[in-house]
Design a protein around this motif. Structure first.
Motif, PDB file in Angstrom:
ATOM      1  N   ALA A 149       8.153   5.575   1.162  1.00  0.00           N
ATOM      2  CA  ALA A 149       7.309   4.385   1.230  1.00  0.00           C
ATOM      3  C   ALA A 149       7.800   3.463   2.347  1.00  0.00           C
ATOM      4  O   ALA A 149       7.004   2.961   3.162  1.00  0.00           O
ATOM      5  N   ALA A 150       9.117   3.269   2.423  1.00  0.00           N
ATOM      6  CA  ALA A 150       9.675   2.422   3.483  1.00  0.00           C
ATOM      7  C   ALA A 150       9.462   3.072   4.843  1.00  0.00           C
ATOM      8  O   ALA A 150       9.182   2.394   5.838  1.00  0.00           O
ATOM      9  N   GLY A 151       9.553   4.409   4.884  1.00  0.00           N
ATOM     10  CA  GLY A 151       9.357   5.118   6.132  1.00  0.00           C
ATOM     11  C   GLY A 151       7.942   4.954   6.671  1.00  0.00           C
ATOM     12  O   GLY A 151       7.741   4.711   7.857  1.00  0.00           O
ATOM     13  N   MET A 152       6.961   5.053   5.778  1.00  0.00           N
ATOM     14  CA  MET A 152       5.559   4.895   6.208  1.00  0.00           C
ATOM     15  C   MET A 152       5.321   3.476   6.706  1.00  0.00           C
ATOM     16  O   MET A 152       4.688   3.269   7.751  1.00  0.00           O
ATOM     17  N   VAL A 191       0.835  -1.201   0.000  1.00  0.00           N
ATOM     18  CA  VAL A 191       0.000   0.000   0.000  1.00  0.00           C
ATOM     19  C   VAL A 191       0.871   1.253   0.000  1.00  0.00           C
ATOM     20  O   VAL A 191       0.673   2.159  -0.810  1.00  0.00           O
ATOM     21  N   THR A 192       1.881   1.309   0.889  1.00  0.00           N
ATOM     22  CA  THR A 192       2.639   2.561   1.020  1.00  0.00           C
ATOM     23  C   THR A 192       3.429   2.875  -0.246  1.00  0.00           C
ATOM     24  O   THR A 192       3.659   4.032  -0.550  1.00  0.00           O
ATOM     25  N   VAL A 193       3.854   1.835  -0.995  1.00  0.00           N
ATOM     26  CA  VAL A 193       4.607   2.147  -2.221  1.00  0.00           C
ATOM     27  C   VAL A 193       3.706   2.812  -3.263  1.00  0.00           C
ATOM     28  O   VAL A 193       4.217   3.429  -4.198  1.00  0.00           O
ATOM     29  N   GLN A 194       2.393   2.697  -3.106  1.00  0.00           N
ATOM     30  CA  GLN A 194       1.509   3.390  -4.042  1.00  0.00           C
ATOM     31  C   GLN A 194       1.352   4.858  -3.667  1.00  0.00           C
ATOM     32  O   GLN A 194       1.039   5.683  -4.507  1.00  0.00           O
ATOM     33  N   LEU A 195       1.563   5.176  -2.395  1.00  0.00           N
ATOM     34  CA  LEU A 195       1.234   6.518  -1.914  1.00  0.00           C
ATOM     35  C   LEU A 195       2.293   7.540  -2.297  1.00  0.00           C
ATOM     36  O   LEU A 195       1.969   8.651  -2.682  1.00  0.00           O
ATOM     37  N   SER A 196       3.563   7.158  -2.155  1.00  0.00           N
ATOM     38  CA  SER A 196       4.612   8.147  -2.381  1.00  0.00           C
ATOM     39  C   SER A 196       5.453   7.760  -3.577  1.00  0.00           C
ATOM     40  O   SER A 196       5.608   6.589  -3.904  1.00  0.00           O
ATOM     41  N   GLU A 197       5.999   8.799  -4.224  1.00  0.00           N
ATOM     42  CA  GLU A 197       6.900   8.539  -5.348  1.00  0.00           C
ATOM     43  C   GLU A 197       8.243   8.028  -4.872  1.00  0.00           C
ATOM     44  O   GLU A 197       9.019   7.506  -5.647  1.00  0.00           O
ATOM     45  N   TYR A 198       8.516   8.232  -3.569  1.00  0.00           N
ATOM     46  CA  TYR A 198       9.869   7.983  -3.093  1.00  0.00           C
ATOM     47  C   TYR A 198       9.982   6.674  -2.347  1.00  0.00           C
ATOM     48  O   TYR A 198       9.225   6.425  -1.415  1.00  0.00           O
ATOM     49  N   PRO A 199      10.941   5.839  -2.727  1.00  0.00           N
ATOM     50  CA  PRO A 199      11.119   4.574  -2.010  1.00  0.00           C
ATOM     51  C   PRO A 199      11.360   4.807  -0.529  1.00  0.00           C
ATOM     52  O   PRO A 199      10.849   4.071   0.309  1.00  0.00           O
ATOM     53  N   ARG A 200      12.136   5.855  -0.199  1.00  0.00           N
ATOM     54  CA  ARG A 200      12.452   6.074   1.203  1.00  0.00           C
ATOM     55  C   ARG A 200      11.198   6.438   1.997  1.00  0.00           C
ATOM     56  O   ARG A 200      11.002   5.992   3.111  1.00  0.00           O
TER      57      ARG A 200
END
Lengths: 551, 304
Positions: free
Chosen positions: A205-208, A194-203
């Motif tokens: 997405a991993a942070g969320m 889910v989080t990788v869909q929300l942000s353009e940034y891998p960091r």
């Protein structure tokens, strides 16, 4: 390179949204030929290490009985679990119920990092674009990444189960505990989907997803504390994917059904990920980018202001996270003290209260913990410096009248100022939380001093990282060893019975864990001077070497 | 007059790979110098040494009379650089990046900056991560062109620009030249160098293989001739300096060495020439003379 492994395309006319998943999965396995075994063996090895460590501190049934008081306290619950069957403690129950938590967290990290690595990171770097231009379905990348994670989770589950069973523990319970570790990996793979869909940034997405892991830890901590106290919201544990795995109560009730919740959760989050991914453009996040200022603010001039501008977002993020963590851990102070009251002497020592002063022991230990976390910030900041260079953003800056000294100097200076700032923020959070929890406002001052006292130690880590970056950028990751050793020396020294000389190799073992120990002014001065010297060496080394090419 | 760039026998190796192998290069002040070569020939390495980002293994390099490694900061105040692959900070806008570069270099002309943004059709309020390659390149170009410096080091500056922007870029470089500044323009876009450069150096495998004005280099190569004559022109094939003669439908095509052109034209006149097309060699042909072996080997084609 990317394209050549994908040349086995599906026959024309039969493409679906998951066409190419098999090829992608093989490609991922090839890319992760080192990373996958490292995770798959690392987690079972960590479990083995815990098992071995436990054997040394609990050699007799009396030793084991002595552990009970601690494990069934709220403190034991916060850092362990709900303590199933701890009234009739066995080695395997303690292993699964207390140390198991850290293996569960490791599995969660494995799941979320693997998914982010193979989805958003690929998209961000543009490699996925090459892949998607081949005969590869819209959902193939996510499907392959989730499959890979599932494979890793199964391997970890089987290896841990087999390892525990081979130590003579009940095979059913061993396999259940292994499966509960795998379940956490799946749950956080779903969250990452889910989080990788929300942000353009891998960091990001991993942070969320990492924040979700932290929330899962805290939720089950609160719930488990309530459970061992026999009052309070023990249902909180059931809101946490880590909690579901712990509720299996391996070696006690041996119930498998909580893992069904984990699997359902993993499936639901994965489906959400698919749905969200169909609603966004390739390479984009769900939140569209906003335009910014067409002109630079007037203060944004000179290398120092610029370095600050680049580190600002990360400093804000870390400040918020450390403040929240500080308040959370600070407010556990009183419940922890209550739980510790009857704990045996040697256990108190493990928790850092060697002099018998539990309060000071806990607060001092939290100071060290926060210092290690701020150390992580410092190392990540230096790594971002390396990214500036290798990704070609440092080059045009160094082609202006910014000298190499000014460039690396301002970045290191910004991070060096960020270190005491973050320690201060964490200390304020801890202090406010602890003061509110115990009703003793004086703790705020103690905690501020205790946290800030670790500044020189973190500086030393920062300066060492900067020197590695400047002199041999490729081996920069070696610096993690220092932090890892600091963690082991700080937490497990009493268990490991390390000699004083070996212990003091860690930069965090010199200043003293105030308020438990006094602050050594000599150590503060020596560490600061040492850090200054290393930073100087870093600048000198950076002036001498070639700059890595951007493109 | 001191040369803007003066390089003697420059060497640079990366591990076992020799990137520069005794490179010589001289760029006179106030000129646009085309720096031509295929990918991997050593163009970017040369420019990075000139910027003090890399340290040369051997040889001498002087930039605006200074040492590019030791005097880097002082020299950088007097030059601007556009890399071939511009990377911007994802959370800074293009406008912020332009201002930043200008301030770090030591001042810029805000009017000229805005004018350039308009000419290059750049929206400076977008974040760095949202720019395409061409737009990132525009950011770096505007930052360089808006600054009042003596020397521009441009490393394949227009690789991502569309033809319209390419034309704007050429106008800007002409203005820079009229203002008496010096430009080192590295490129493998031959038409661009042909239009802009006063002097050209061709680099191959870390060595300069040819240097001079376009006129001088043309002298070294062959002119393409197409002619329709009253009488059969097959006899031209026997003249010195005539190559690859073909005839079809009364039309004759061949290439002739530059120094033999006069003789051939006289002969064509005697044959009763009705139509004549003479094309100067393109830079493709100049390059092919030096890389022809590679290209033919790759099956890319022969000199047409």
């Amino acid at each position: 390179m990317t394209a050549t492994t994908l040349d086995r395309a599906a026959p024309a006319g039969t493409g679906t949204a998951v066409t190419g998943t098999g090829s992608l999965l093989r490609f991922m396995l090839r890319r992760d030929r080192i990373r996958l075994p490292a995770w798959a063996l690392g987690l079972p090895l960590l479990m083995t290490y815990f098992a071995a460590a436990l054997d040394t501190i609990a050699q007799t049934p009396e030793d084991l009985a002595g552990l009970t008081a601690f494990t069934s306290s709220p403190a034991g619950a916060l850092f362990g679990g709900p303590g199933f069957g701890f009234d009739d403690l066995t080695i395997e129950r303690f292993l699964a119920g207390q140390y198991g938590l850290y293996v569960l967290i490791g599995a969660g990290l494995m799941g979320l990092l693997t998914v982010v690595r193979h989805t958003r990171t690929e998209e961000r770097t543009g490699r996925a674009e090459l892949v998607r231009a081949n005969v590869v379905g819209r959902h193939a990348q996510l499907t392959a990444a989730l499959t890979l994670t599932a494979v890793m989770a199964v391997i970890v589950a089987l290896l841990i189960g087999a390892m525990l069973a081979s130590r003579g523990f009940d095979p059913g319970g061993s396999m259940l505990f292994g499966a509960s570790v795998g379940a956490v990996a799946l749950a956080f793979a779903g969250i990452a989907a889910v989080t990788v869909q929300l942000s353009e940034y891998p960091r990001a997405a991993a942070g969320m997803a990492g924040a979700a892991l932290g929330a899962a830890f805290v939720l089950r901590g609160l719930g488990d504390m309530a459970a061992v106290q026999g009052s309070g919201p023990s249902w909180l544990s059931w809101l946490s994917p880590i909690g579901w795995s712990q509720q299996t109560a391996a070696y006690v009730h041996d119930r498998w059904w909580p893992l069904a919740v984990s699997l359902a959760f993993a499936a639901a989050t994965a489906v959400t990920g698919y749905v969200l991914s169909a609603r966004r453009d390739f390479g984009a996040g769900l939140v569209p980018p906003r335009p910014g200022s067409p002109r630079a603010a007037s203060w944004l001039a000179g290398p120092f202001a610029f370095a600050f501008r680049l580190h600002r977002a990360s400093l804000i993020g870390w400040s918020v996270a450390l403040l929240a963590a500080g308040v959370a851990y600070g407010s556990f102070t009183q419940p922890l003290l209550d739980g510790f009251e009857d704990a045996p002497e040697d256990l108190v020592e493990v928790m850092g209260g060697g002099s018998g002063d539990l309060l000071a022991g806990y607060l001092g230990m939290m100071g060290l913990t926060m210092a290690l976390v701020v150390g992580v910030y410092a190392v990540l900041a230096v790594q971002s410096l390396r990214a500036e260079e290798t990704e070609g953003r440092a080059e045009p800056v160094l082609a202006t009248s910014v000298s190499r000294t000014a460039w690396i100097g301002s970045h290191v200076a910004v991070v060096a100022l960020g270190v005491p700032w973050l320690l201060l923020v964490a200390g304020v959070g801890m202090g406010v939380g602890a003061a509110a929890s115990t009703g003793d406002a004086g703790l705020l001052g103690d905690l501020l001093v205790g946290h800030l006292a670790h500044t020189p130690a973190v500086w030393l880590v920062l300066a060492a990282a900067a020197l590695l970056y400047a002199a041999a950028p490729r081996v920069l990751p070696v610096i993690w060893v220092v932090l890892g050793y600091g963690l082991i020396a700080g937490y497990f020294a009493p268990i490991l019975e390390l000699p004083e000389g070996v212990l003091r190799l860690s930069p965090f073992e010199h200043v003293g864990e105030y308020p438990l120990e006094n602050i050594s002014v000599v150590a503060v001065v020596v560490l600061t001077v040492l850090a200054g010297a290393l930073a100087q060496a870093a600048v000198a080394a950076f002036r001498r070497r070639d700059l890595a090419g951007g493109a | 007059m001191t040369a803007a760039i003066d390089i003697h026998h420059l060497d640079k190796s990366f591990g076992r790979v020799k990137a520069l192998d005794g490179l010589d290069l001289r760029v006179d002040p106030g000129t646009v110098h085309g720096f031509l070569g295929p990918n991997g020939a050593g163009k970017s390495t040369t420019i990075r040494i000139l910027l003090g980002l890399l340290r040369a293994d051997g040889g001498q390099a002087r930039l605006l009379g200074g040492d590019p490694w030791a005097d880097a900061v002082a020299l950088h105040r007097r030059l601007a650089y556009v890399p071939g692959d511009v990377e911007l900070w994802p959370n800074l806008t293009g406008g912020e990046a332009i201002d930043l570069f200008a301030r770090l270099r030591g001042g810029t002309d805000p009017v000229r900056r805005d004018e350039l943004c308009q000419r290059f059709d750049l929206d400076p309020s977008k974040k760095g991560r949202t720019y395409s390659k061409g737009n990132r390149q525009k950011v770096a170009l505007i930052a360089a062109l808006a600054s009042d410096v003596e020397l521009l080091l441009l490393d394949e500056p227009t690789a991502g620009l569309d033809p319209l922007m390419e034309a704007v870029f050429q106008d800007c470089i002409r203005e820079v030249k009229d203002a008496g500044r010096t430009v080192l323009l590295s490129s493998h876009i031959l038409a661009q160098v042909e239009v802009l450069a006063d002097q050209i150096s061709i680099i191959r495998q870390g060595k300069i293989v040819e240097t001079g004005s376009l006129t001088e280099l043309r002298h070294l190569t062959r002119t393409s001739v197409e002619a329709v004559t009253d009488r059969p022109a097959d006899g031209l094939a026997n003249l010195a300096g005539v190559h690859g003669l073909r005839t079809d439908d009364g039309q004759v095509r061949f290439e002739v060495d530059g120094d033999q052109l006069a003789v051939v034209v006289r002969e064509l006149g005697d044959l009763g020439v009705q139509g004549l097309t003479v094309r100067p060699p393109t830079l493709e042909q100049l390059l092919l003379r030096h890389y022809g072996d590679q290209l033919v080997g790759n099956g890319v084609g022969k000199v047409a």
